[in-house]
Design a protein around this motif. Structure first.
Motif, short mmCIF file in Angstrom:
data_model
loop_
_atom_site.label_atom_id
_atom_site.label_comp_id
_atom_site.label_asym_id
_atom_site.label_seq_id
_atom_site.Cartn_x
_atom_site.Cartn_y
_atom_site.Cartn_z
N ARG A 1 -1.72 -3.86 2.07
CA ARG A 1 -3.17 -3.74 1.89
C ARG A 1 -3.90 -4.82 2.68
O ARG A 1 -3.40 -5.95 2.84
N ARG B 1 0.85 -1.20 0.00
CA ARG B 1 0.00 0.00 0.00
C ARG B 1 0.88 1.25 0.00
O ARG B 1 0.63 2.19 -0.73
N GLY C 1 2.93 5.06 -2.84
CA GLY C 1 1.66 5.25 -2.18
C GLY C 1 1.65 6.44 -1.25
O GLY C 1 2.64 7.16 -1.10
#
Length: 553
Positions: free
Chosen positions: A93, A38, A64
């Motif tokens: 994630r 992420r 990210g």
């Protein structure tokens, strides 16, 4: 896509550019899908024992968004240059975790990413070091100009005041604590300055004890108060001693007249010079009169050599008169500078030339012209009078000055007795020794000498004994008093000086005679020779020739 393929893409993209933070999102795109990435955030921290321990952490997003107040799933850490820690915060994630095999294979990705990130950071360190003062870590002049340029381009510079400041008595601190501890005190001082500054302000160190700053206008008063006594400490004999470092400061309140960033430094430095050398105050703000004065000074410095070679300096002659007979007994050569249609008087340019060590060439120029005048009078059959030429006390450091004066006079074909060299009385013991030597050298060559502005220096009466002179010129202040009491005192002093000078076979002339009552006073004390507007203004040589013919002022 296999891990091997995505890994090769990752390595290839990172290798194409040195701007790792910009290209890492693309490089990690395929790898990120396989490892449920992420975000990856690089945080650079200073080690506690390093010189930069007070610097805030640097946060570099590599992939990210930057999560807020969220612990990372994994941490990877390394040390850079023994001074900083580089930590990679990895976020996944959907609360995913890696098994051991995934962790080990991604560690290889992190190793490659860390190599490129550290290369980027080291390159940045090298680039920043060119803009940083090595001792204190503050921006240097280049760093200051770079920051100021950005503010100028955005227009935000109008919100700031510019400061240039020196530390008071820092030499004494260095002598007390030694050079090594003196450097440490300077680092502590710089750290204190950095702590005062807000994020959008800058303080820079130009080396030595020279600092500059850009501070928001509303905080100027607070900054001036702060740098008037910055608390630091020094260590001597293993004991910590508290001390406060004060500064002398020039301030330029940035306004619409600012044309380029360098003026932020030059204008504040101009005010600093004024604070130190003229006003003797802890701080001075730039004002219009100061700017005009500095601009005028620069004009004079820049134009002087050309003006001298172009004969822009004209020599005027002011008669010296015997008040009992009205006869002209001599003259003084005075210079005027005709600069671009404007007449400049000596009070405007001589102090500047003295300050810059350029005045000797002007004094010798006046001497040459004066010799030409005298030779011209002789060629015309006029009986010349002795003419005096002023030489600055600053000239006395020129060891061959007396020799050059004699050479100029002799090469002109003028008798040495027709020239007199004037030097202003001095209050400095070092200058007294130089002056005595200079005057003696001229006397030995048969050239008359005079002390100008007699009575304004130190131990004037002892000068009568020590200086081998043929004339003293009494300063105008002795005949300028309006009150009867002061006038009576002046009369007593004048009479005694004149009597003493006569016994030493020294002539006396009084300067600045402008009123009839002054002449009456001088007659009472038996002072024969005067110079002043009451008799004649300084005049061009052609006009003075008429006085020579008439022999009257």
């Amino acid at each position: 896509m296999t891990f091997e393929r995505s890994f090769m893409n990752f390595v290839q993209i990172l290798s194409e550019e040195e701007t790792t933070p910009e290209i890492s999102p693309s490089a990690l795109a395929d790898v990120g899908k396989e490892y449920a990435l992420r975000s990856i955030v690089c945080i650079v921290s200073s080690l506690k024992e390093s010189d930069s321990s007070s610097e805030p952490d640097v946060i570099i997003p590599l992939f990210g968004p930057v999560p807020e107040n969220e612990p990372p799933a994994y941490l990877f850490k390394n040390t850079l240059n023994g001074r900083k820690t580089v930590t990679f915060h990895v976020y996944l994630r959907d609360n995913k975790t890696w098994n051991e095999e995934e962790y080990q294979s991604f560690a290889i990705v992190i190793d490659i990413l860390m190599i490129h990130t550290e290369r980027f950071l080291l390159g940045k360190v090298v680039k920043d070091s060119a803009l940083t003062q090595y001792l204190t870590g503050l921006p240097n002049s280049g760093g200051f100009i770079a920051y100021a340029t950005r503010l100028c381009e955005s227009g935000e510079i109008m919100n700031y005041d510019s400061f240039f400041f020196n530390l008071k008595s820092y030499g004494l601190i260095s002598r007390r604590y030694g050079l090594s501890e003196g450097d440490e005190i300077m680092k502590r001082y710089a750290k204190k300055l950095r702590e005062f500054c807000q994020q959008d302000e800058i303080v820079a160190h130009f080396g030595g004890d020279n600092y500059t700053a850009l501070i928001k206008k509303e905080r100027t008063k607070a900054f001036l108060k702060y740098i008037s006594a910055v608390p630091v400490y020094g260590i001597k004999n293993d004991k910590k001693e508290d001390l406060k470092v004060a500064a002398v400061t020039g301030v330029y309140a940035v306004d619409e007249s600012l044309k380029e960033p360098g003026q932020l430094i030059s204008r504040a430095a101009m005010a600093l010079s004024y604070a130190k050398n003229v006003a003797n105050k802890p701080y001075v703000f730039v004002n219009k009169a100061m700017s005009t004065r500095i601009y005028r000074q620069k004009q004079i410095e820049d134009r002087y050599e050309e003006a001298l070679s172009s004969d822009e300096f004209r020599i005027y002659l002011q008669p010296k008169v015997d008040i009992f007979t009205g006869e002209i007994v001599g003259a003084e050569s005075l210079t005027r500078w005709f600069c671009n249609g404007v007449v400049l008087y000596p009070t405007e340019f001589v102090p500047i030339l003295e300050q810059e060590g350029m005045v000797a060439s002007l004094d010798l120029y006046v001497l040459r012209k004066t010799c030409e005048f005298i030779k011209n009078w002789e060629n015309k059959g006029l009986e010349p009078v002795q003419v005096s030429v002023n030489f600055s006390r600053r000239d006395l450091n020129y060891k061959n000055l007396a020799k050059e004066i004699v050479t100029i006079i002799d090469e002109s074909g003028v008798d040495r007795s027709l020239l007199q060299i004037e030097v202003t009385e001095t209050a400095s013991e070092d200058e007294r020794l130089l002056m005595t030597s200079f005057l003696k050298a001229l006397k030995d060559k048969g050239i008359d000498t005079a002390i100008d502005d007699f009575g304004t220096g130190y131990s004037s009466l002892s000068n009568l004994r020590d200086f081998p002179v043929t004339m003293i010129k009494i300063d105008r202040s002795f005949i300028s008093n309006e009150s009867i009491e002061n006038s009576n005192n002046d009369e007593i002093v004048l009479r005694n000086i004149i009597n003493l000078a006569k016994e030493l076979n020294i002539k006396v002339l009084t300067e600045g005679v402008e009123r009839v009552e002054q002449v009456e006073l001088l007659k009472k004390v038996d002072c024969h020779f005067v110079q002043g507007f009451l008799y004649d203004n300084p005049m061009p040589e052609q006009e003075f020739q008429k006085r020579l013919i008439e022999k009257k002022a």
